[in-house]
Write an enzyme that holds these catalytic residues in place. Structure first.
Site, PDB file in Angstrom:
ATOM      1  N   HIS A 105      -3.118   5.891   4.993  1.00  0.00           N
ATOM      2  CA  HIS A 105      -4.530   5.671   5.340  1.00  0.00           C
ATOM      3  C   HIS A 105      -4.836   6.029   6.793  1.00  0.00           C
ATOM      4  O   HIS A 105      -6.018   6.071   7.171  1.00  0.00           O
ATOM      5  CB  HIS A 105      -4.930   4.221   5.094  1.00  0.00           C
ATOM      6  CG  HIS A 105      -4.936   3.822   3.648  1.00  0.00           C
ATOM      7  ND1 HIS A 105      -5.594   4.549   2.681  1.00  0.00           N
ATOM      8  CD2 HIS A 105      -4.362   2.769   3.013  1.00  0.00           C
ATOM      9  CE1 HIS A 105      -5.418   3.967   1.500  1.00  0.00           C
ATOM     10  NE2 HIS A 105      -4.678   2.888   1.679  1.00  0.00           N
ATOM     11  N   ASP A 157       0.444   6.618  -4.673  1.00  0.00           N
ATOM     12  CA  ASP A 157      -0.040   5.287  -4.347  1.00  0.00           C
ATOM     13  C   ASP A 157      -1.363   5.059  -5.080  1.00  0.00           C
ATOM     14  O   ASP A 157      -2.137   5.995  -5.285  1.00  0.00           O
ATOM     15  CB  ASP A 157      -0.254   5.182  -2.834  1.00  0.00           C
ATOM     16  CG  ASP A 157      -0.521   3.768  -2.352  1.00  0.00           C
ATOM     17  OD1 ASP A 157       0.388   3.155  -1.784  1.00  0.00           O
ATOM     18  OD2 ASP A 157      -1.659   3.273  -2.531  1.00  0.00           O
TER      19      ASP A 157
END
Length: 309
Positions: free
Chosen positions: A125, A162
């Site tokens: 992220h 993910d």
């Protein structure tokens, strides 16, 4: 050649507030799972401390330095709504970077066929100049850039399974034709990016969003139909995996229904692809996974597949 496992106890010193899902217990669960007898042949190396120059392959040096400088002497510094720094965070994050770089060095030099970097905090992220979503530095992105800069890799593929979309990796490589980023993820879900229409300047972003409740069949179809053909056409010199295990049916932060066998299957498919195009070279870095039992069993399935067992 065999599989390399890179980790470091500093990953345990990145402390989160009580009840936070991205806790040190995650790394303990992974470490314990990989102590089983079937993993005895793993080559085990401690992750070195990454350097600011390595971080700066993907993040502006002043941004990285500002994060380092904001490290607290005690307690916590809150970076965003769910991302915190403790006194041990920066060392853990830098060793995650250093571990990814070392994994690339060893695999590109032919000293190991592939490598798994078991470190936290996760990284996918982290955008160019923004830490967020439990992440500070983007280890998978640094691995790709290091392979290009230090080892002459012309094309690197990053595959992210993910359950959360890797907005940071997409941000870093949006304008880059030499890195293909492919992601399967639940949508709608944090961070809100990852629509199939997000393709990058050169069409080297491949997003395959899955709906809440979908599971093995849809995940495998996403790989077979959308991801693997694009990877084959791209012909990468190295495959980097952002290996999050929070798409498992037991994970508390999402609603996909994958099983351990799905992660093993995807690993095997990427190994076959790497054998065709990249001399078998794969570097995998740990991302999410917040049910400890599911994280442990899924990591074990992934690493066993990397080992060919």
């Amino acid at each position: 050649m065999t599989t390399l496992l890179i980790t470091h106890p500093a990953g345990l010193d990145h402390v989160m507030p009580p009840g936070h899902p991205e806790s040190a217990e995650r790394l303990k669960a992974v470490d314990q799972a990989l102590e089983a007898e079937r993993f005895a042949s793993l080559i085990r190396i401690e992750a070195p401390l990454g350097t600011l120059d390595q971080v700066a392959l993907c993040h502006p040096a002043d941004h990285a330095q500002a994060l380092i400088d904001s490290s607290p002497a005690s307690g916590f510094v809150q970076v965003d709504g769910d991302t915190f720094m403790s006194p041990g965070t920066i060392e853990a994050a830098l060793r995650a970077v250093g571990g990814a770089v070392l994994a690339v060095d060893e695999v590109m030099a032919g000293k190991a066929r592939n490598a798994f970097v078991a470190m936290r905090p996760p990284g996918h992220h982290a955008e160019r100049d923004r830490a967020m979503g439990f992440c500070f530095f983007n280890h998978a992105a640094v691995a790709a850039r290091h392979a290009q800069k230090a080892h002459g890799a012309e094309r690197v593929a990053i595959v992210d399974w993910d359950v959360h979309h890797g907005n940071g990796t997409q941000d870093i490589f949006w304008d880059d034709a030499s890195v293909l980023y492919a992601s399967s993820h639940e949508m709608p879900l944090y961070p809100g990016t990852g629509a199939a229409s997000e393709r990058g300047t050169h069409g080297t972003i491949v997003n395959v969003p899955l709906r809440p409740g979908e599971g093995s069949d849809e995940f495998r179809e996403a790989f077979e139909v959308a991801i693997l053909p694009r990877l084959d056409a791209f012909r990468p010199d190295l495959v980097v995996i952002s290996a999050g295990f929070d798409a498992h049916w037991r994970d508390p932060l999402a609603s996909l229904n994958l099983r351990e066998a799905d992660f093993a299957w995807a690993t095997q498919k990427l190994m076959e692809l790497a054998d065709r195009h990249a001399g078998g070279r794969i570097v995998s870095v740990l991302e999410g996974g917040y049910d400890l039992d599911a994280l442990a069993t899924s990591t074990a399935a992934h690493v066993a597949a990397l080992m060919g067992s």
